[in-house]
Every structure is written in C-alpha cells, then in structure tokens.
Write a protein that holds these residues in place. Structure first.
Motif, PDB file in Angstrom:
ATOM      1  N   THR A 282       9.804  -3.508  -7.387  1.00 22.60           N
ATOM      2  CA  THR A 282      11.227  -3.209  -7.144  1.00 22.60           C
ATOM      3  C   THR A 282      11.694  -3.636  -5.752  1.00 22.60           C
ATOM      4  O   THR A 282      12.854  -3.982  -5.570  1.00 22.60           O
ATOM      5  CB  THR A 282      11.526  -1.715  -7.364  1.00 22.60           C
ATOM      6  OG1 THR A 282      10.650  -0.930  -6.551  1.00 22.60           O
ATOM      7  CG2 THR A 282      11.310  -1.323  -8.827  1.00 22.60           C
ATOM      8  N   ASP A 283      10.773  -3.633  -4.761  1.00 20.47           N
ATOM      9  CA  ASP A 283      11.211  -4.046  -3.413  1.00 20.47           C
ATOM     10  C   ASP A 283      11.025  -5.545  -3.160  1.00 20.47           C
ATOM     11  O   ASP A 283      11.344  -6.050  -2.087  1.00 20.47           O
ATOM     12  CB  ASP A 283      10.532  -3.202  -2.325  1.00 20.47           C
ATOM     13  CG  ASP A 283       9.035  -3.469  -2.163  1.00 20.47           C
ATOM     14  OD1 ASP A 283       8.528  -4.512  -2.630  1.00 20.47           O
ATOM     15  OD2 ASP A 283       8.346  -2.615  -1.554  1.00 20.47           O
TER      16      ASP A 283
ATOM     17  N   ALA B 203       2.490   2.451  -6.675  1.00 20.67           N
ATOM     18  CA  ALA B 203       2.684   1.512  -5.549  1.00 20.67           C
ATOM     19  C   ALA B 203       2.976   0.102  -6.063  1.00 20.67           C
ATOM     20  O   ALA B 203       3.763  -0.645  -5.454  1.00 20.67           O
ATOM     21  CB  ALA B 203       1.451   1.505  -4.654  1.00 20.67           C
TER      22      ALA B 203
ATOM     23  N   LYS C  71       6.578   0.010  -7.082  1.00 22.23           N
ATOM     24  CA  LYS C  71       7.406  -0.098  -5.873  1.00 22.23           C
ATOM     25  C   LYS C  71       7.376  -1.532  -5.340  1.00 22.23           C
ATOM     26  O   LYS C  71       8.404  -2.078  -4.907  1.00 22.23           O
ATOM     27  CB  LYS C  71       6.919   0.878  -4.803  1.00 22.23           C
ATOM     28  CG  LYS C  71       7.819   0.927  -3.570  1.00 22.23           C
ATOM     29  CD  LYS C  71       7.397   2.024  -2.601  1.00 22.23           C
ATOM     30  CE  LYS C  71       8.351   2.089  -1.396  1.00 22.23           C
ATOM     31  NZ  LYS C  71       8.333   0.879  -0.585  1.00 22.23           N
TER      32      LYS C  71
END
Length: 417
Positions: free
Chosen positions: A297-298, A291, A294
């Motif tokens: 990356t977001d 998580a 993520k």
C-alpha cells in the motif's frame, strides 16, 4: 481478429480518462475504436454483456512455472496459457525450471514457439547460470535475442558473490534485468518452514528470517557497486521490506514482488502438516504478513505475483519434510487478494510490473491496442478441486472463499472467456 463490444463495463484504469465510469467499449481488429455510454452496433460486432463487468488493462504475472519441457505431467504450455487467460493474465513470465533448464537460445526459442497463437503472451525468463547450478553464467545475450525478458535461477540464490557481480555488470550492455532470489543456503540448512514458535511446536526444522534478509543485503551491496537493474522476487519479511525501502531511497535500481500466498496466508495454516502449504520462501508470521500488505500500500513493493508452481501428486503428497515447495496460484490470485486489498491497488500491482520487465502497457483509450482483463469484483466463489483448471491441483487455497471472480481477457485480437 475478434470484433466485439464490451457492454456496460466499469473501467478500472487510473491512466484512463474513463476511470471508474461504466461505458461500452468497441474493439475492432484488436484496437479500441470507441468508448461511449451506449455504443450503436452498426457493424454486427459480438456483444459481451456480463454481470457487473469490470475491465482493466491486462494483468501480468512475473513468476509462473508450467513444467514443459520435461514435466508436462505437471502442466503444459498450452494448458498453462489457457489457465492464465481464464485467470485474467494477458502476459506471464515463465520461469526456467524445466527439464532441461531454459539456459540457452534454443530452449528459449522452443517455449516461445510453443506459445504462439494464444490469447496470453508468454515471456521466458532465462536461467542466470548454466543448468541453474550457480557456477557459470548462461548464454544471457543470446537468450535476450531469442526473447528472454530477464535472467534468474528460480528459487535459488547465487552463493558465489562474484557470479552475481559479473552478471550485473554484463547485462548492462543490453539493459538486462537480473532476478535475485534471496535465501542464504547455509542459514537455510535443512529448514522447511519459518523458524519460530510454530516450527518449534510442530517439530519441523526452521529457516530463520535472516536467511532472506542477509542475502538481500549482500545482493543490494553488489548492485550498489556494479549498477544495473535487479528484481527481488517473493519478499516475505518485514525487515526485507525496510531493506528495500532504504535501497530505493539510496537510488538503487531495484524492484521487488510479493506472492499472493504470502499476502493472504500465515504460518498458522501449517498446523495440520499439509504439504500444500510448503512454499519457498516459507509462509511467515502474521506480523510479517501485515508488513507485506503495508509494503504494497505504501509503494515499497512494486508488484504481486501468483508464483504459480504446479507440482505433481507424487512429489507433493508426501511427508512435509520430503514434499517439493510450491503452490498453484493463477486461478485464485485475484479473488484471494480481494480479501486483503482494494480492487484498485490489486489492479495497479498486477499491471505496473509490465514496465519493470520491459513489456507493452496500454491504457484504456480510443486508438490504443486492446489488452484487457475482464472481472467481477463482487461475486464470491469457494475453491474446490473440481473448479481448478490447472493439471496439478496443489493449491494452498482449497476451501478458501474468493471475493471476486475473473471472466477472462481480450488480447491479441482474441477473446478468452
């Protein structure tokens, strides 16, 4: 001032028109004077030709501890800055967890003066409260004037919500940044690892994930009330990432970081009771680690830190319960991150934190100051005690394979290779 030509350097800089191109970069008196396919060396500059050389804007680490003053046996400022330069960092933010604590103007001036003349710039973080004890605000404005770039008590949450509120209100007069480590003390208790299956199997006292999450919700609620700027260091759980995303959506001026070890290791490594893996916040489950990746990356997580914290052997090589928290991380940051993230994302997250902390950021273009990191993203290296440059060897990454090596930096007119 060192005049050089970086030969056949692949430029990794999304802000530069030469992004992803292999060029010769000429630097004179600390300024980039030309970027071309093949530079003519008419002025007898030193030529730097390195295997698979890649160059980016200089990297920034928002959390390093060096020990000096008080704990020079762990690390000195001089050796710490040398290690930082060899690790690719042109700028580092120094935590106030020295002895005495960096909680006043003269203490900030002392470490600034000690750091003069190095290739890597040192930017002190002033303690938010006197002696980092959480009771009275430190001399924030005076420390700002002496060169402190932010204020926070390293790895200590502020239990007194009113102190947190007053601090956020006070620093707005001079656009100060408050760093708020999140870990509810009462929920943490005597915990030493993440609470869950692994802590139960090992018989070690656990710290529930909500110790971080509840404190984070509280601190963001105070920020929503007061306004101001807040930075949350070393997030470690999936829910924390969701809470930050929601706060940003609301328009709160909050940024956050995650450590290299939380992105690359999970709590499974604790099974040998090796105290090198004892860190704050504790290493998490694999689902939380994913998580965090993520969140990087977001774009929810703004930056990555090594959270470099040298601990002497007397305080680290102990029973797990008794050992101090912390791992060194500067030297292994890039190579470990390359195992889980792309080179471009890593560079982005190691550069963009400068803006958050109010530091100079220069893209790679003619006329700009040369603040550069040099690296090879493809060469591998296994971490051993023998190749660690830090005085302390408490690395959570011993035996790990690094994907990518760092050559050094060009900064302040100096080459450190």
């Amino acid at each position: 001032m060192k005049n050089v030509i970086l030969k056949q350097a692949t430029i990794i800089d999304s802000e530069s028109s030469f992004h992803n191109q292999k060029m010769d970069i000429s630097i004179e008196n600390g300024i980039i004077t030309s970027i071309e396919k093949s530079a003519k060396n008419t002025q007898n500059f030193e030529e730097i030709l390195l295997n698979n050389l890649h160059v980016s804007q200089g990297w920034f680490d928002s959390s390093v501890s060096f020990g000096e003053p008080g704990f020079e046996d762990r690390e000195t400022i001089a050796n710490g800055l040398y290690v930082a330069a060899k690790s690719g960092f042109t700028d580092v933010a120094l935590q106030p967890n020295t002895y005495p604590i960096l909680d006043n103007q003269s203490a900030i001036s002392f470490v600034k003066n000690k750091a003069n003349g190095f290739a890597t710039n040192l930017h002190p973080i002033g303690a938010l409260t006197k002696n980092s004890d959480g009771e009275d605000l430190a001399e924030l404005f005076d420390m700002k004037n002496a060169g402190a770039i932010a204020f926070g008590d390293y790895n200590k949450s502020i239990e007194n919500a009113n102190i947190q509120k007053i601090a956020l209100q006070y620093v707005q007069d001079f656009e100060g940044l408050v760093i708020s480590f999140c870990q509810d003390k009462s929920l943490k208790g005597n915990g030493v690892v993440n609470e869950g299956v692994v802590s139960t199997q090992l018989g070690l006292k656990g710290i529930p994930a909500m110790a971080e999450e509840i404190d984070l919700i509280r601190n963001l609620s105070i920020l929503e009330y007061t306004g101001g700027k807040m930075h949350i260091p070393t997030l470690s759980t999936a829910k924390s990432v969701q809470i930050i995303a929601a706060a940003k959506k609301k328009g709160l001026n909050v940024t956050c970081s995650v450590s290299v070890h939380h992105l690359t290791l999970n709590e499974k490594v604790l099974e040998g009771f090796d105290s090198r893996y004892k860190v704050a916040p504790p290493l998490q489950t694999e689902s939380n680690r994913l998580a965090l990746i993520k969140g990087i990356t977001d774009g929810t997580i703004d930056m990555i830190t090594s959270d470099h914290n040298p601990i002497d052997i007397e305080h680290k090589k102990l029973e797990f319960d008794l050992a101090k928290n912390g791992t060194i991380g500067l030297e292994t940051a890039f190579g470990m991150l390359q195992n889980v993230l792309s080179t471009e994302i890593i560079v982005d997250k190691l550069v963009n934190g400068k803006t958050i902390f109010g530091l100079e950021k220069n893209s790679i273009k003619v006329g700009n100051k040369a603040i550069l990191t040099m690296f090879n993203p493809n060469q591998t290296l296994t971490v051993t005690k023998e190749n660690i440059l830090s005085k302390s060897k408490n690395s959570a990454f011993l035996g790990q394979t690094l994907k990518g090596i760092v050559y050094g930096i060009y900064n302040n007119g100096k080459v450190e290779l």
